[in-house]
Design a protein around this motif. Structure first.
Motif, short mmCIF file in Angstrom:
data_model
loop_
_atom_site.label_atom_id
_atom_site.label_comp_id
_atom_site.label_asym_id
_atom_site.label_seq_id
_atom_site.Cartn_x
_atom_site.Cartn_y
_atom_site.Cartn_z
N CYS A 49 -5.21 0.61 -0.31
CA CYS A 49 -6.74 1.10 -0.22
C CYS A 49 -6.97 0.09 1.10
N ARG A 50 -8.62 0.45 1.20
CA ARG A 50 -9.97 -0.58 1.74
C ARG A 50 -10.93 -0.40 0.77
N PHE A 51 -11.27 -1.72 0.72
CA PHE A 51 -12.02 -1.83 -0.67
C PHE A 51 -13.04 -2.72 -0.15
N ASN A 52 -14.28 -2.76 -0.78
CA ASN A 52 -15.56 -3.88 -0.48
C ASN A 52 -15.30 -4.67 0.51
N SER A 53 -16.18 -3.57 1.56
CA SER A 53 -16.28 -3.93 3.30
C SER A 53 -15.52 -4.39 3.62
N ASP A 54 -14.50 -3.72 3.62
CA ASP A 54 -13.55 -4.10 4.99
C ASP A 54 -12.30 -4.68 3.87
N ARG A 55 -12.48 -5.19 2.95
CA ARG A 55 -10.67 -5.64 2.47
C ARG A 55 -9.37 -4.38 2.26
N ILE A 56 -8.59 -5.05 2.33
CA ILE A 56 -7.61 -4.57 2.34
C ILE A 56 -6.76 -4.92 1.14
N GLY A 57 -6.24 -3.93 0.31
CA GLY A 57 -5.87 -4.53 -0.87
C GLY A 57 -5.08 -2.85 -1.43
N LEU A 58 -3.77 -3.71 -1.82
CA LEU A 58 -2.33 -2.71 -2.52
C LEU A 58 -2.67 -2.77 -4.37
N VAL A 59 -2.98 -1.45 -4.15
CA VAL A 59 -3.36 -0.44 -6.03
C VAL A 59 -1.71 -0.77 -6.54
N GLN A 60 -1.55 -1.27 -7.86
CA GLN A 60 -0.61 -1.51 -8.66
C GLN A 60 -1.28 -1.21 -9.67
N GLY A 61 -1.10 0.22 -10.43
CA GLY A 61 -1.37 0.32 -12.05
C GLY A 61 -2.91 0.11 -11.54
N ASP A 62 -3.61 -1.12 -12.34
CA ASP A 62 -5.36 -0.54 -12.30
C ASP A 62 -5.78 -2.12 -11.62
N LEU A 63 -5.17 -2.01 -10.82
CA LEU A 63 -5.37 -3.77 -10.50
C LEU A 63 -5.50 -3.87 -8.96
N VAL A 64 -5.64 -3.70 -8.11
CA VAL A 64 -5.50 -4.20 -6.50
C VAL A 64 -5.47 -5.82 -6.44
N LEU A 65 -4.55 -5.29 -5.25
CA LEU A 65 -4.63 -7.38 -4.96
C LEU A 65 -4.85 -7.23 -3.41
N ASP A 66 -6.19 -7.99 -3.48
CA ASP A 66 -6.36 -8.17 -2.11
C ASP A 66 -5.28 -9.07 -0.99
N VAL A 67 -4.62 -8.28 0.28
CA VAL A 67 -3.65 -8.78 0.61
C VAL A 67 -4.32 -9.21 2.22
N THR A 68 -5.88 -9.03 2.72
CA THR A 68 -6.46 -9.10 3.62
C THR A 68 -6.30 -9.92 4.26
N GLU A 69 -6.23 -11.25 4.29
CA GLU A 69 -5.79 -12.64 5.05
C GLU A 69 -4.17 -12.40 5.46
N LEU B 143 4.07 -7.57 2.22
CA LEU B 143 3.17 -6.78 1.24
C LEU B 143 4.15 -6.36 -0.17
N GLU B 144 5.12 -6.17 0.16
CA GLU B 144 6.08 -5.79 -0.57
C GLU B 144 6.13 -7.02 -1.97
N ALA B 145 6.06 -8.25 -1.07
CA ALA B 145 6.27 -9.07 -2.16
C ALA B 145 5.49 -9.85 -2.81
N ALA B 146 3.67 -9.40 -2.26
CA ALA B 146 2.51 -9.70 -2.61
C ALA B 146 2.46 -9.26 -4.45
N SER B 147 2.06 -10.38 -4.81
CA SER B 147 1.60 -9.78 -6.48
C SER B 147 0.76 -10.43 -6.93
N SER B 148 0.24 -10.79 -8.53
CA SER B 148 -0.94 -10.90 -9.26
C SER B 148 -0.55 -12.41 -8.96
#
Length: 289
Positions: free
Chosen positions: A4-24, A51-56
């Protein structure tokens, strides 16, 4: 993977009810002149493992309900539309003079595809600002295909290899006699969201149920199994005329049930294996700034 793209151009992964910020993880400093297509989308295939290794544990996280969801593609070079790609929609268009304006629709090959201006693009948290109080504007729910790598003159057998993923598209339409690309390019009349589901999670895009309701009243219900030109054929057809670049979007066409919307309406669209999106019509018609 849901991107997803969220909160003024941050890039996120949606996992359940969470969004992980992977912008950097992305390079956000393109050189000029910019390459064709969307700068972020073109990086995703090479970043898949990271990206697949991203987690909370290694990402800042947000509640999905707390973020502002923007169009998951920020800068598509082209938004390609398929005007009459369901037989039932052809029948309703030919029966409704407010849609056909004296034309008789036959086959998609006769009319070809059209291009919507990318300036018409918004996301799930934006408002659709309806134009022209004296003209009808309709909703059209569609499967939207996001291209992941450059595609030129590809065959239908290899077409899905060029797809990054899928999202829900709303191809809003002003009815009238003008060409579709003109009437469908109004500001805010192209909606994508809520995120992109990568193609590995949807092995067959031609077997997805979809529905749309307005203010809780169901208007459209169909399946991509009823597409006249399926996803592979559309990619083959489009890429035979022009090169598709990463981030280009193909709106695959809407089924029957299109109908007018009014300021203040709430549109809810759902696509199997992708999710659900709610988009509000602005409470007033668009005004000059």
């Amino acid at each position: 993977m849901k991107i997803c793209r969220f909160n003024s151009d941050r890039i996120g992964l949606v996992q359940g009810d969470l969004v992980l910020d992977v912008t950097e993880r992305f390079n956000r400093q393109p050189t000029w002149p910019l390459p064709h297509g969307d700068w972020i989308i073109r990086q995703i295939p090479t970043l898949r493992a990271d990206l697949e290794a991203a987690s909370s544990k290694n990402c800042e996280t947000f509640s999905l309900t707390s973020v502002r969801l923007e169009s998951p593609v920020a800068n598509p070079g082209k938004i390609v539309g398929a005007p009459i790609n369901y037989h039932a929609h052809i029948e309703e268009a030919n029966a409704d003079r407010q849609i056909n304006h004296g034309h008789t629709y036959t086959t998609l090959e006769r009319y070809g595809l059209f291009i919507k201006a990318n300036s018409s693009l918004i996301g799930a948290s934006d408002l659709i600002e309806q134009r022209f109080p004296d003209r009808r504007s309709d909703h059209e729910v569609e499967l939207a295909v996001v291209i992941g790598k450059t595609a030129r003159m590809v065959t239908r057998e290899e077409a899905l290899d060029y797809v990054l993923g899928y999202t829900i598209g709303l191809d809003m339409t002003v009815r009238g006699q003008e060409w579709p690309g003109f009437r469908k390019s109004v500001d805010t009349y192209s909606v994508l969201g809520p995120w992109i589901v990568t193609s590995d999670e949807i092995p067959d895009p031609n077997a997805l149920d979809m529905r749309l309701s307005v203010n809780g009243e169901e208007r459209q219900r169909s399946s991509t199994s009823l597409l006249i030109m399926n996803v592979q054929r559309l990619i083959e057809y489009a890429s035979s005329f022009y090169t598709l670049y990463p981030g280009d979007v193909i709106m695959t066409g809407t089924p029957d049930g299109v109908a007018p919307v009014q300021p203040g309406d709430l549109i809810e669209a759902e696509l199997q294996s992708v999710g659900k999106v709610q988009v509000k019509m602005a409470p007033h018609f668009a005004r000059p700034e």
